[in-house]
Design an enzyme around this catalytic site. Sequence first.
Site, mmCIF file in Angstrom:
data_model
loop_
_atom_site.group_PDB
_atom_site.id
_atom_site.type_symbol
_atom_site.label_atom_id
_atom_site.label_comp_id
_atom_site.label_asym_id
_atom_site.label_seq_id
_atom_site.Cartn_x
_atom_site.Cartn_y
_atom_site.Cartn_z
ATOM 1 N N GLN A 1 0.834 -1.201 0.000
ATOM 2 C CA GLN A 1 0.000 0.000 0.000
ATOM 3 C C GLN A 1 0.870 1.252 0.000
ATOM 4 O OE1 GLN A 1 -3.171 -0.014 2.854
ATOM 5 N NE2 GLN A 1 -3.942 1.939 2.127
ATOM 6 N N PHE A 2 1.175 1.745 -1.196
ATOM 7 C CA PHE A 2 2.023 2.935 -1.319
ATOM 8 C C PHE A 2 1.385 4.165 -0.706
ATOM 9 C CE2 PHE A 2 -0.659 3.654 -4.973
ATOM 10 C CZ PHE A 2 -0.676 5.025 -5.134
ATOM 11 N N THR A 3 0.061 4.173 -0.551
ATOM 12 C CA THR A 3 -0.613 5.355 -0.010
ATOM 13 C C THR A 3 -0.269 5.609 1.450
ATOM 14 O OG1 THR A 3 -2.615 4.095 0.490
ATOM 15 C CG2 THR A 3 -2.522 5.205 -1.655
#
Length: 154
Positions: free
Chosen positions: A78-80
């Site tokens: 999850q890059f967010t």
Amino acid sequence: MRVVIQRSKRANVKVNNEIIGEIDSGLVILLGVAHDDTTADIDALVNKIIHLRIFEDEDHRLNLSLTDKKGSILSISQFTLYADVRKGRRPSFIKAAEPKNAEKLYDTFNEKLRENGIHVETGEFGAMMDVELINDGPVTIIMETKDGKIIDPA
């Protein structure tokens, strides 16, 4: 690296309405990879996560680890988690690793968990996913690493 760890009774991840990963009792891990993360960060996280005493014993105290409980992990990239929302209304993801490097480190993270005897299910890197879980407790913990050491995420 930055992780959100949620103790779960059961969880699954779907891509295009098809379950591609599913666990019973264990942990759901959302993993964000920064551009300067290394395998030393992975080693620090894996060691901390599998030995973190966040499961209840017979006296309802948080005294048992994932390895004690023989629990599983549902691991989701999850890059967010590296969203910077200090300016404007659209998040910036400049601190997140480039996808090619992030995927390599995500795969290494999951492999290191497996090398430690943990059953790991995963999402699909870069895909739009639906993650469903029953958070047990609820217990949710945020951890971050820097230069191979666990740091305060604040």
